[in-house]
Design a protein around this motif. Structure first.
Motif, short mmCIF file in Angstrom:
data_model
loop_
_atom_site.label_atom_id
_atom_site.label_comp_id
_atom_site.label_asym_id
_atom_site.label_seq_id
_atom_site.Cartn_x
_atom_site.Cartn_y
_atom_site.Cartn_z
N TRP A 222 0.83 -1.21 0.00
CA TRP A 222 0.00 0.00 0.00
C TRP A 222 0.87 1.26 0.00
CZ3 TRP A 222 -2.09 2.94 4.60
CH2 TRP A 222 -3.11 3.83 4.22
N SER A 223 1.89 1.27 0.85
CA SER A 223 2.77 2.43 0.91
C SER A 223 3.47 2.65 -0.43
CB SER A 223 3.82 2.24 2.01
OG SER A 223 3.21 2.04 3.27
N TRP A 224 3.96 1.59 -1.02
CA TRP A 224 4.67 1.69 -2.30
C TRP A 224 3.76 2.20 -3.41
CZ3 TRP A 224 9.28 1.75 -4.51
CH2 TRP A 224 9.38 1.52 -5.89
N HIS A 232 6.54 7.37 0.64
CA HIS A 232 6.34 5.94 0.48
C HIS A 232 7.50 5.15 1.09
CE1 HIS A 232 9.01 6.89 -2.77
NE2 HIS A 232 8.98 5.69 -3.32
N LEU A 233 8.71 5.65 0.95
CA LEU A 233 9.86 4.96 1.53
C LEU A 233 9.89 5.08 3.05
CD1 LEU A 233 12.61 6.01 -1.05
CD2 LEU A 233 11.26 3.90 -0.98
N LEU A 234 9.52 6.24 3.54
CA LEU A 234 9.49 6.44 4.99
C LEU A 234 8.45 5.54 5.65
CD1 LEU A 234 9.77 10.34 5.11
CD2 LEU A 234 11.56 8.68 5.65
N TYR A 235 7.28 5.42 5.02
CA TYR A 235 6.24 4.58 5.60
C TYR A 235 6.57 3.11 5.48
CZ TYR A 235 2.78 7.91 7.20
OH TYR A 235 2.11 8.87 7.93
N ILE A 236 7.20 2.70 4.39
CA ILE A 236 7.64 1.31 4.29
C ILE A 236 8.57 0.97 5.44
CG2 ILE A 236 9.07 -0.28 2.95
CD1 ILE A 236 7.85 0.94 0.42
N ALA A 237 9.56 1.84 5.68
CA ALA A 237 10.50 1.60 6.79
C ALA A 237 9.77 1.55 8.12
CB ALA A 237 11.56 2.69 6.80
N GLY A 238 8.82 2.47 8.31
CA GLY A 238 8.07 2.49 9.56
C GLY A 238 7.23 1.25 9.77
N TYR A 239 6.58 0.79 8.70
CA TYR A 239 5.75 -0.42 8.82
C TYR A 239 6.61 -1.66 9.09
CZ TYR A 239 1.33 1.75 7.44
OH TYR A 239 0.18 2.51 7.42
N VAL A 240 7.80 -1.71 8.51
CA VAL A 240 8.69 -2.84 8.78
C VAL A 240 9.07 -2.87 10.25
CG1 VAL A 240 11.00 -3.78 8.37
CG2 VAL A 240 9.61 -3.02 6.43
N VAL A 241 9.49 -1.74 10.78
CA VAL A 241 9.90 -1.68 12.19
C VAL A 241 8.72 -2.01 13.10
CG1 VAL A 241 10.69 -0.13 14.03
CG2 VAL A 241 11.76 -0.03 11.76
N MET A 242 7.55 -1.42 12.83
CA MET A 242 6.38 -1.69 13.66
C MET A 242 5.97 -3.15 13.60
SD MET A 242 2.60 0.09 13.52
CE MET A 242 2.23 -0.63 11.91
N GLY A 243 6.00 -3.73 12.39
CA GLY A 243 5.61 -5.13 12.26
C GLY A 243 6.52 -6.07 13.02
N LEU A 244 7.81 -5.81 12.95
CA LEU A 244 8.76 -6.66 13.67
C LEU A 244 8.62 -6.50 15.18
CD1 LEU A 244 11.93 -6.25 11.42
CD2 LEU A 244 10.21 -8.08 11.39
N TRP A 245 8.38 -5.25 15.61
CA TRP A 245 8.20 -5.02 17.05
C TRP A 245 6.95 -5.73 17.56
CZ3 TRP A 245 9.73 -4.39 21.63
CH2 TRP A 245 8.88 -3.90 22.63
N HIS A 271 2.51 -1.53 -9.76
CA HIS A 271 2.65 -0.22 -10.41
C HIS A 271 2.37 0.89 -9.42
CE1 HIS A 271 2.29 2.99 -13.32
NE2 HIS A 271 1.06 3.25 -12.90
N ARG A 272 3.25 1.86 -9.34
CA ARG A 272 3.02 3.00 -8.45
C ARG A 272 1.96 3.92 -9.03
NH1 ARG A 272 5.06 5.39 -4.49
NH2 ARG A 272 5.54 7.43 -5.42
#
Length: 323
Positions: A222-224, A232-245, A271-272
Motif C-alpha cells: 500500500w505504501s509503495w 512511500h519509503l518512509l512509511y515502508i520503513a516504519g511499517y517494517v519496524v512496527m511489524g517486527l516489534w 505499479h506506483r
C-alpha cells in the motif's frame, strides 16, 4: 440522497464460507430490522452445507454460490455488483445487528453528496471483552474518519464503482484503508455512522497466520503503490519496524518476517499510482489526529464535478467483480 418521493434501494450483503452457525445468527438480526432490505449472501465455496441451510431456513434470502472461492476482498466486489442497489450494507457472517433500526439509521447517514462509505459502529467481543472498532459519531454532524473496518460498513454503489471497488492486490487485510484513500482522492469521505453498534464475535475459524502475513505484506504494498515520494519509503520503513516489534511483543515474529519479505517481493510487480500530496496530507491528518467534521476539512478535498446522487447500479456489474 434522492429528493422528494424517490426511494433509495438498499441491500444487506454477507460473504460467508463454512460458518453456517454464525451466519444463521447474523441473518436473523437482519430480518428483525424495521425496514425490509434485499438480503444477498455470497457462499464462497462452503463445504459445510451453508447453501442448503440458507435454502431451507431463509427462503427470502438471495444466495449466490461461488466456486472456486474468491476470498473476502473479491467476494465483496462481486456481491456488491450482484446486489444492484443504491446502497449496500456489508455485514460479516460472524457479526449481528443489535438494534432493529441499524439499516434505516445507516441509510439516513448518506445525507451528504460527499459520503461514499459509512462506517457502521461495531464492537469486537473477544473472551467476554468488548473493543470498539468503528466508533459511533458523537453528534449529527458529518464526522469523517480515516477508514473503516469491513465487519460492518455501507457503501454507495455508484461511488464504489467509480473508484474501482477493492483492489485485488490486497486480497484481504488492509483493503479498506486503500479504498478510503482512493475515495478521498476522488472527493468522497468515510463517515462515522450513527447506528447502535453491531456486535462482532470473531469466528474461531479465522486464520491468525494469514492475518499476520498478509497484514505486513499489504502495509508495504500500500505504501509503495499509493503514497507520494519520499513518503512511500518512509512509511515502508516504519511499517517494517512496527511489524517486527509487534511480532516480538506477541511472539509471532517469524510470521511477521515472512509478511515483510512477501511485501518486498511484491514491489517489482506493483505499479506506483500515488495520490496527490494534498490527499496524502489529509489522510495522514485523519489517521494521526482522528475523525474531523466535514466542515473542517472539506476545503482540502477536490471539488465534485457534479453533485451526484445515488443511482441504481446494473444488476450484472462485472467490471467491479473482475477488477
Amino acid at each position: 440522497m434522492p429528493e422528494g418521493d424517490e426511494k433509495v434501494s438498499v441491500t444487506v450483503a454477507l460473504v460467508t464460507r463454512d460458518r453456517k452457525t454464525e451466519l444463521r445468527k447474523a441473518l436473523r438480526s437482519v430480518l428483525e430490522q424495521d425496514t425490509t432490505p434485499e438480503i444477498v449472501v455470497l457462499d464462497d465455496a462452503s463445504t459445510d452445507g451453508t447453501s442448503e441451510m440458507l435454502r431451507d431456513e431463509f427462503p427470502s434470502v438471495r444466495v449466490h454460490r461461488q466456486e472456486p472461492a474468491l476470498g473476502t476482498t473479491l467476494a465483496r466486489n462481486l456481491v456488491t455488483s450482484l446486489a444492484g442497489s443504491d446502497i449496500v450494507i456489508h455485514l460479516d457472517d460472524d457479526a449481528w445487528f443489535t438494534s432493529g433500526e441499524t439499516v434505516s439509521r445507516t441509510i439516513a447517514d448518506f445525507d451528504h453528496p460527499r459520503v461514499g462509505i459509512v462506517a457502521v459502529p461495531f464492537v469486537d467481543l473477544v473472551d467476554g471483552r468488548q473493543t470498539a472498532r468503528n466508533v459511533r459519531a458523537p453528534d449529527h454532524d458529518v464526522w469523517v474518519a480515516a477508514t473503516y473496518t469491513g465487519a460492518s460498513y455501507a457503501a454507495r454503489t455508484d461511488i464504489f464503482t467509480q473508484v474501482g471497488g477493492y483492489d485485488r492486490e490486497y486480497r484481504m487485510y488492509g483493503e479498506e484503508r486503500d479504498l478510503s484513500l482512493r475515495l478521498l482522492a476522488a472527493g468522497f469521505v468515510t463517515r462515522m455512522g450513527s447506528a447502535e453498534p453491531v456486535v462482532h464475535a470473531p469466528s474461531p475459524t479465522r486464520s491468525l497466520v494469514r492475518m499476520d502475513i498478509l497484514g505486513r505484506r499489504n502495509e508495504i504494498v500500500w505504501s509503495w503503490r499509493s503514497f507520494p515520494a519520499p513518503w512511500h519509503l518512509l512509511y515502508i520503513a516504519g511499517y517494517v519496524v512496527m511489524g517486527l516489534w509487534v511480532g516480538i511483543r506477541v511472539r509471532r515474529l517469524r510470521r511477521m518476517i515472512r509478511g515483510v519479505i512477501e511485501g518486498f517481493r511484491a514491489i517489482p510487480t506493483v505499479h506506483r499510482d500515488p495520490v496527490s500530496r494534498e490527499t496524502f496530507a489529509l489522510d495522514r491528518r485523519l489517521r494521526r489526529k482522528g475523525p474531523r467534521r466535514l466542515s473542517e476539512i472539506e476545503f482540502m478535498l477536490p471539488p465534485l464535478a457534479e453533485v451526484a446522487q445515488p443511482a441504481r447500479a446494473p444488476r450484472d456489474q462485472r467490471s467491479i467483480a473482475s477488477s
